[in-house]
Design a protein around this motif. Sequence first.
Motif, PDB file in Angstrom:
ATOM      1  N   VAL A 191      74.165  56.898  18.654  1.00 48.15           N
ATOM      2  CA  VAL A 191      73.883  56.630  17.243  1.00 48.15           C
ATOM      3  C   VAL A 191      74.134  57.906  16.442  1.00 48.15           C
ATOM      4  CG1 VAL A 191      72.014  56.197  15.585  1.00 48.15           C
ATOM      5  CG2 VAL A 191      72.210  54.788  17.656  1.00 48.15           C
ATOM      6  N   VAL A 192      74.873  57.784  15.352  1.00 48.24           N
ATOM      7  CA  VAL A 192      75.070  58.879  14.396  1.00 48.24           C
ATOM      8  C   VAL A 192      74.488  58.401  13.070  1.00 48.24           C
ATOM      9  CG1 VAL A 192      76.734  60.377  13.220  1.00 48.24           C
ATOM     10  CG2 VAL A 192      77.155  59.646  15.596  1.00 48.24           C
ATOM     11  N   GLN A 193      73.481  59.117  12.567  1.00 45.67           N
ATOM     12  CA  GLN A 193      72.669  58.608  11.459  1.00 45.67           C
ATOM     13  C   GLN A 193      72.255  59.737  10.529  1.00 45.67           C
ATOM     14  OE1 GLN A 193      68.910  57.084  12.884  1.00 45.67           O
ATOM     15  NE2 GLN A 193      68.752  55.596  11.232  1.00 45.67           N
ATOM     16  N   LYS A 194      72.265  59.451   9.229  1.00 46.89           N
ATOM     17  CA  LYS A 194      71.832  60.451   8.254  1.00 46.89           C
ATOM     18  C   LYS A 194      70.459  61.000   8.613  1.00 46.89           C
ATOM     19  CE  LYS A 194      70.322  61.060   3.469  1.00 46.89           C
ATOM     20  NZ  LYS A 194      69.023  61.635   3.894  1.00 46.89           N
ATOM     21  N   VAL A 195      70.332  62.318   8.562  1.00 41.35           N
ATOM     22  CA  VAL A 195      69.042  62.952   8.801  1.00 41.35           C
ATOM     23  C   VAL A 195      68.114  62.704   7.620  1.00 41.35           C
ATOM     24  CG1 VAL A 195      67.885  65.203   8.854  1.00 41.35           C
ATOM     25  CG2 VAL A 195      69.762  64.736  10.422  1.00 41.35           C
ATOM     26  N   VAL A 196      66.884  62.366   7.928  1.00 44.67           N
ATOM     27  CA  VAL A 196      65.858  62.201   6.912  1.00 44.67           C
ATOM     28  C   VAL A 196      65.201  63.549   6.656  1.00 44.67           C
ATOM     29  CG1 VAL A 196      63.635  61.125   6.399  1.00 44.67           C
ATOM     30  CG2 VAL A 196      65.423  59.813   7.558  1.00 44.67           C
ATOM     31  N   ARG A 197      65.014  63.896   5.385  1.00 39.80           N
ATOM     32  CA  ARG A 197      64.262  65.102   5.040  1.00 39.80           C
ATOM     33  C   ARG A 197      62.789  64.717   5.007  1.00 39.80           C
ATOM     34  NH1 ARG A 197      67.346  68.553   6.979  1.00 39.80           N
ATOM     35  NH2 ARG A 197      69.471  68.471   6.169  1.00 39.80           N
ATOM     36  N   ALA A 198      62.173  64.792   6.166  1.00 39.75           N
ATOM     37  CA  ALA A 198      60.852  64.195   6.342  1.00 39.75           C
ATOM     38  C   ALA A 198      59.741  65.110   5.864  1.00 39.75           C
ATOM     39  CB  ALA A 198      60.636  63.844   7.807  1.00 39.75           C
ATOM     40  N   ARG A 199      58.951  64.608   4.909  1.00 40.79           N
ATOM     41  CA  ARG A 199      57.688  65.265   4.575  1.00 40.79           C
ATOM     42  C   ARG A 199      56.714  65.073   5.722  1.00 40.79           C
ATOM     43  NH1 ARG A 199      54.554  61.832   0.903  1.00 40.79           N
ATOM     44  NH2 ARG A 199      53.318  61.361   2.746  1.00 40.79           N
ATOM     45  N   SER A 200      56.732  63.868   6.290  1.00 42.87           N
ATOM     46  CA  SER A 200      55.918  63.549   7.457  1.00 42.87           C
ATOM     47  C   SER A 200      56.604  62.418   8.206  1.00 42.87           C
ATOM     48  CB  SER A 200      54.488  63.161   7.062  1.00 42.87           C
ATOM     49  OG  SER A 200      54.496  62.197   6.037  1.00 42.87           O
ATOM     50  N   ALA A 201      56.262  62.275   9.476  1.00 46.53           N
ATOM     51  CA  ALA A 201      56.924  61.273  10.314  1.00 46.53           C
ATOM     52  C   ALA A 201      56.073  61.016  11.539  1.00 46.53           C
ATOM     53  CB  ALA A 201      58.324  61.754  10.716  1.00 46.53           C
ATOM     54  N   GLY A 202      56.417  59.952  12.250  1.00 49.44           N
ATOM     55  CA  GLY A 202      55.670  59.649  13.459  1.00 49.44           C
ATOM     56  C   GLY A 202      56.073  58.323  14.062  1.00 49.44           C
ATOM     57  N   VAL A 203      55.126  57.707  14.759  1.00 48.68           N
ATOM     58  CA  VAL A 203      55.363  56.438  15.443  1.00 48.68           C
ATOM     59  C   VAL A 203      54.253  55.462  15.067  1.00 48.68           C
ATOM     60  CG1 VAL A 203      56.588  57.472  17.384  1.00 48.68           C
ATOM     61  CG2 VAL A 203      54.112  57.212  17.507  1.00 48.68           C
ATOM     62  N   MET A 204      54.580  54.186  15.139  1.00 50.20           N
ATOM     63  CA  MET A 204      53.539  53.167  14.948  1.00 50.20           C
ATOM     64  C   MET A 204      53.760  52.047  15.952  1.00 50.20           C
ATOM     65  SD  MET A 204      54.539  51.719  11.161  1.00 50.20           S
ATOM     66  CE  MET A 204      56.248  51.455  10.662  1.00 50.20           C
ATOM     67  N   PHE A 205      52.650  51.467  16.375  1.00 47.11           N
ATOM     68  CA  PHE A 205      52.647  50.416  17.377  1.00 47.11           C
ATOM     69  C   PHE A 205      52.022  49.174  16.754  1.00 47.11           C
ATOM     70  CE2 PHE A 205      52.119  54.534  19.333  1.00 47.11           C
ATOM     71  CZ  PHE A 205      53.073  54.549  20.343  1.00 47.11           C
ATOM     72  N   THR A 206      52.612  48.014  17.027  1.00 45.02           N
ATOM     73  CA  THR A 206      52.057  46.790  16.449  1.00 45.02           C
ATOM     74  C   THR A 206      50.991  46.178  17.359  1.00 45.02           C
ATOM     75  OG1 THR A 206      53.853  45.425  17.338  1.00 45.02           O
ATOM     76  CG2 THR A 206      54.156  46.356  15.128  1.00 45.02           C
ATOM     77  N   LEU A 207      50.369  47.027  18.137  1.00 47.35           N
ATOM     78  CA  LEU A 207      49.142  46.739  18.870  1.00 47.35           C
ATOM     79  C   LEU A 207      48.459  48.083  19.100  1.00 47.35           C
ATOM     80  CD1 LEU A 207      50.206  47.877  21.718  1.00 47.35           C
ATOM     81  CD2 LEU A 207      50.637  45.504  22.296  1.00 47.35           C
ATOM     82  N   ASP A 208      47.244  48.051  19.555  1.00 45.18           N
ATOM     83  CA  ASP A 208      46.559  49.300  19.869  1.00 45.18           C
ATOM     84  C   ASP A 208      47.089  49.801  21.209  1.00 45.18           C
ATOM     85  OD1 ASP A 208      44.680  51.229  20.853  1.00 45.18           O
ATOM     86  OD2 ASP A 208      43.241  50.502  19.352  1.00 45.18           O
ATOM     87  N   PRO A 209      47.761  50.973  21.249  1.00 48.60           N
ATOM     88  CA  PRO A 209      48.373  51.416  22.508  1.00 48.60           C
ATOM     89  C   PRO A 209      47.370  51.794  23.582  1.00 48.60           C
ATOM     90  CG  PRO A 209      48.534  53.133  20.839  1.00 48.60           C
ATOM     91  CD  PRO A 209      48.001  51.922  20.144  1.00 48.60           C
TER      92      PRO A 209
END
Length: 369
Positions: A191-209
């Motif tokens: 994958v080649v994708q525009k870099v995001v200038r992230a103020r903040s970032a992370g992961v999310m799960f659609t259940l409690d991991p």
Amino acid sequence: MSAPVLTRSTFILPFSDPGCLDARAVGGKGKGLAEMTQAGLPVPPGFTVSAAAYRDFLDRGGLRERITALVAGVDLHDAACVERVSGTLEDLLTAQPLPDELAAEITTAYHALCDQLGVPGLAVAVRSSATAEDSVADSFAGEFETWVDITGADDVLAHVHRCYASVYASRVLHYALERGVDLAGVEMAVVVQKVVRARSAGVMFTLDPITGDRSRIVLESSWGLGLSVVGGEVTPDRYTVGKVGLHLQDKVLGAKRVEYRDGSGPVPVAEDRQREFCLRDEEALALAALAKTVERQHQAPQDIEFAVDEDLPDGRNLLLLQCRPETVWSGRERAPRFDGAAGLMSWITGSISSAASGQAPREAGHDHG
């Protein structure tokens, strides 16, 4: 913005191309980005270098046969042997140049992406997307490589090449051998994708991991790019959102001592920012709403990477970077709401007892999406 102008390519598939919905062609990561893009979800633009390009690369100079012979001689129980063979394989893959046709197509696609966004020398992320990476049975997530802040066509080509070499990195080889996975059947899309200038970032799960509770969406986030979260270098802020009605149930401040502002490495976070949550409540809720949409689209729990782009205005700054099936809880059998053999009355009395003790009956009232 208008879409990039590309002639039909042998090896390049933009996220908007229907062919990018085939995981066998672009890997789990590429397919996930294409599905979100084509569903109208907010995804940074980009393209995939298909697994067919990797196959063509291996078919040059007898490379495939030499790899097969080397892997056949690996002793899983000899760490030095695994390391030695891995190094030899990476050297072989690095020494084999990218075919001229492939290099030309990647260069054209990269320049088209620059033109689309009006940024010459656009900074992109180059991300491995192996065809086996995001299967529920054998998740290779996190085993392959990602590079950010890559600028210029020559550097993009070099990092696509590095993705190919990473297929036989020692940790990947050991991981595959332990699980009986034949790496000859793993093909590398990129994958080649525009870099995001992230103020903040992370992961999310659609259940409690932690518990597997599907009535919740859990977000883990830190300052800067998400590399610090997925790499375990920080204790991220944690937000728990009730899936029914999308309300914030809980948030816990993490220990966010470093951040990645770009791909050059981590930098310290000022003490006052360490004491701040990196997502506003309304941002966490808006991200949870996007996560719920992605889960509904896939009809299964999802593990989603996200970022808040500091260059974009509120309302357009929440971006999804990747989605894949959640692999820890999804393969487990889920207990029925009541045991038919025991009888409905035993379930009712059990539910009453649970309610009296302040506990909800198992699975009751969960919203699946």
